[in-house]
Write a protein that holds these residues in place. Structure first.
Motif, PDB file in Angstrom:
ATOM      1  N   SER A 160      12.135  -1.575 -13.241  1.00  0.00           N
ATOM      2  CA  SER A 160      12.846  -2.139 -14.381  1.00  0.00           C
ATOM      3  C   SER A 160      13.246  -3.574 -14.071  1.00  0.00           C
ATOM      4  N   VAL A 161      13.685  -4.288 -15.102  1.00  0.00           N
ATOM      5  CA  VAL A 161      14.145  -5.667 -14.942  1.00  0.00           C
ATOM      6  C   VAL A 161      15.514  -5.813 -15.591  1.00  0.00           C
ATOM      7  N   GLU A 186      15.793 -10.124 -11.872  1.00  0.00           N
ATOM      8  CA  GLU A 186      15.896  -9.089 -10.846  1.00  0.00           C
ATOM      9  C   GLU A 186      14.999  -7.915 -11.224  1.00  0.00           C
ATOM     10  N   VAL A 187      14.098  -7.572 -10.309  1.00  0.00           N
ATOM     11  CA  VAL A 187      13.203  -6.428 -10.502  1.00  0.00           C
ATOM     12  C   VAL A 187      13.723  -5.285  -9.643  1.00  0.00           C
ATOM     13  N   ARG A 188      13.937  -4.126 -10.265  1.00  0.00           N
ATOM     14  CA  ARG A 188      14.510  -2.981  -9.560  1.00  0.00           C
ATOM     15  C   ARG A 188      13.511  -1.837  -9.502  1.00  0.00           C
ATOM     16  N   ALA A 213      14.674 -10.312  -6.232  1.00  0.00           N
ATOM     17  CA  ALA A 213      14.841 -11.416  -7.176  1.00  0.00           C
ATOM     18  C   ALA A 213      13.539 -12.205  -7.282  1.00  0.00           C
ATOM     19  N   VAL A 214      13.101 -12.452  -8.497  1.00  0.00           N
ATOM     20  CA  VAL A 214      11.891 -13.225  -8.763  1.00  0.00           C
ATOM     21  C   VAL A 214      12.292 -14.515  -9.466  1.00  0.00           C
ATOM     22  N   ALA A 215      11.906 -15.647  -8.880  1.00  0.00           N
ATOM     23  CA  ALA A 215      12.230 -16.950  -9.457  1.00  0.00           C
ATOM     24  C   ALA A 215      11.112 -17.390 -10.394  1.00  0.00           C
ATOM     25  N   ILE A 216      11.472 -17.698 -11.629  1.00  0.00           N
ATOM     26  CA  ILE A 216      10.535 -18.219 -12.623  1.00  0.00           C
ATOM     27  C   ILE A 216      10.848 -19.696 -12.804  1.00  0.00           C
ATOM     28  N   GLU A 217       9.916 -20.536 -12.389  1.00  0.00           N
ATOM     29  CA  GLU A 217      10.140 -21.983 -12.435  1.00  0.00           C
ATOM     30  C   GLU A 217       9.290 -22.608 -13.535  1.00  0.00           C
TER      31      GLU A 217
END
Length: 496
Positions: free
Chosen positions: A404-405, A421-423, A380-384
């Motif tokens: 993929s995302v 979510e980056v897979r 999981a990547v948090a974009i703030e």
């Protein structure tokens, strides 16, 4: 808080195909309707970098109101710069003390009062003897005095007239006087925890000391021979640097961020606010109602017109070719800030009335480790959005089909966070590298790239450790196999 979005293009998780995109901004479709990316002006503009070597180890930075900037380096000593035109900075001279030893004239801290500048070297393996040196800028930087003290390391300083106040860790606060014969110790304030920085209020005759884990201390220096701690306030983090403006002391408090303290009564210091920062607040400079913070990862500008409620105005991440930024110092005059990034001095200009989004992502690289063929892993990547306007990330894509995302666009309101979510699904055992690309209407950081990798060659988690044998300082030998079945901690660190 996770932002609600509706996907615009399908991302096939099983196949790992990435969405295609162009650099032309496109509308973002959300559950609330269509959001068109904005056209914003950057509130904190990068004006340029001083033309100098990229290996200089910049530390503390000071700026005078006339545009003279001084900064310390571990390799080149103290640099004196004409920054009256911040977009065209000019190096005037480099200063090294007669106390410097070896190839690199070590300088960690700088202070300036009028035409007298001071350099402090804390001492290390390259410069074994800590020292303080004074230079006359009106005489082409001629060295006019030096000072050493047994078993004492020197940190931040402040000067007022002929007096110099030096933070000296557990040794306390040293009070020195510059005389015709040199720098003379007049007194020392003990009872400090780990003095790192100091700012003196001459009107109050109080030195405010950033005392590491001991918070902020007030030291009465009205009698130079007998300075004494008269007040203290604790807070989380380690106080690294302090600047006094009127009845407020602003403290760079490492992991605690920016701390504002009411100093109207030095014997009853009171915390007004603690403003968290994502990095490590190492230094600060307050100018014109704005506080610029050197936060390791970036420079952050705050509106401190109300010290009880500082407001983030803008951030600037310094681009470093082939590496990552380390912003260790900052100086300021007017709306100009000068960031001491490890490899160079950068000039910035703040436009406080500009309102814009500000994308912040902590990751620079995502390493999925070892993922067998046919398995899938996700991060999981948090974009703030740390800005003051709505952020439209109009393209989220990966550059390799095995990554993929789960969404290809997102809108993030000010102060909010969206999670992507980056897979990864490898189709072989070989290493795969790719990138996650975020395209947005952030005027300063419109394209953010995060490196992706999986199945990196070498020893992975759970694999047997290879044999390691090293020569010890006493002539013996250490072997990893001798410690089979035990937990072995490997610590990597620098000694400079």
């Amino acid at each position: 808080m996770r932002a609600a979005v509706t996907w615009v293009c399908a991302v096939a998780a099983a196949g790992g195909a990435a969405c295609g995109s162009s650099r032309t901004p496109r509308d973002v479709l959300t559950d609330g309707g269509v959001v068109r990316p904005g056209d914003y002006a950057d509130p904190l503009v990068h004006l340029g970098r001083l033309d100098t070597s990229t290996f200089i180890e910049i530390g503390e930075v000071r700026a005078r109101d006339d545009g003279l900037v001084l900064f310390c380096t571990g390799v080149q000593g103290m640099n004196v710069v004409d920054a009256s035109d911040p977009g065209d900075m000019k190096l005037l001279r480099r200063l090294a003390s007669s106390r410097s030893s070896g190839q690199y004239p070590r300088c960690q801290h700088v202070a300036v009062d009028g035409d007298v500048a001071y350099m402090a070297s804390r001492g290390d393996e390259i410069q074994p003897t800590p020292f303080v040196a004074a230079f006359d800028l009106a005489r082409d930087g001629a060295e006019i005095a030096t000072f050493v003290r047994d078993a004492t390391t020197f940190e931040g300083m402040d000067a007022a007239g002929t007096m110099l106040y030096v933070a000296a860790h557990d040794k306390g606060l040293l009070v020195l006087e510059r005389t015709a014969t040199g720098l003379v110790e007049r007194g020392v304030a003990t009872g400090l925890t780990n003095a790192w920085g100091v700012d003196v209020d001459p009107a109050r005759q109080i030195a405010f000391v950033a005392d590491g884990a001991g918070g902020l201390a007030a030291v009465d220096v009205s009698s130079p021979a007998s300075p004494a701690v008269v007040g203290r306030v604790d807070f989380d983090g380690a106080a690294m640097m302090v600047q006094v403006v009127g009845d407020v002391a602003y403290v760079a408090a490492s992991q605690a961020g920016l701390v504002a303290v009411d100093i109207s009564d030095p014997r009853a210091l009171r915390v007004l606010s603690v403003t968290d920062t994502p990095g490590t607040a190492l230094e600060l400079a307050v100018s014109g109602g704005h506080a610029f913070v050197a936060d390791w990862n970036d420079v952050r500008a705050f509106d401190v017109s109300d010290p009880a409620h500082p407001a983030l105005l803008a951030t600037e991440r310094i681009d470093v070719s082939g590496g990552f930024p380390r912003v260790l110092g900052v100086g300021a005059y007017g709306d100009y800030a000068f960031a001491g990034e490890w490899t160079g001095l950068h000039a910035l200009q703040l436009f406080p009335d500009r309102v814009a989004p500000d994308l912040w992502v902590g990751e620079r690289e995502i390493d999925f480790g070892v993922v067998p063929v046919g398995d899938e892993d996700a991060v999981a990547v948090a974009i703030e959005n740390q800005g003051r306007a709505r952020l439209a990330v109009w393209s989220i894509e990966t550059t390799d089909r095995r990554f993929s995302v789960d969404r290809d666009q997102v809108v993030v309101e000010p102060g909010q966070v969206a999670v992507v979510e980056v897979r990864v699904r490898p189709d072989g055992d070989a290493e795969v590298r790719g990138q996650l690309k975020l395209l947005s209407d952030d005027p300063d950081d419109g394209e953010r790239t995060i490196d992706l990798r999986v199945n990196r060659p070498g020893v992975g988690v759970g694999d047997p450790a290879p044999e390691v044998a090293v020569q010890l300082l006493d002539g013996g030998q250490w072997r990893l196999s001798d410690h089979a079945g035990q937990v072995v901690l490997l610590a990597y660190f620098a000694t400079f």
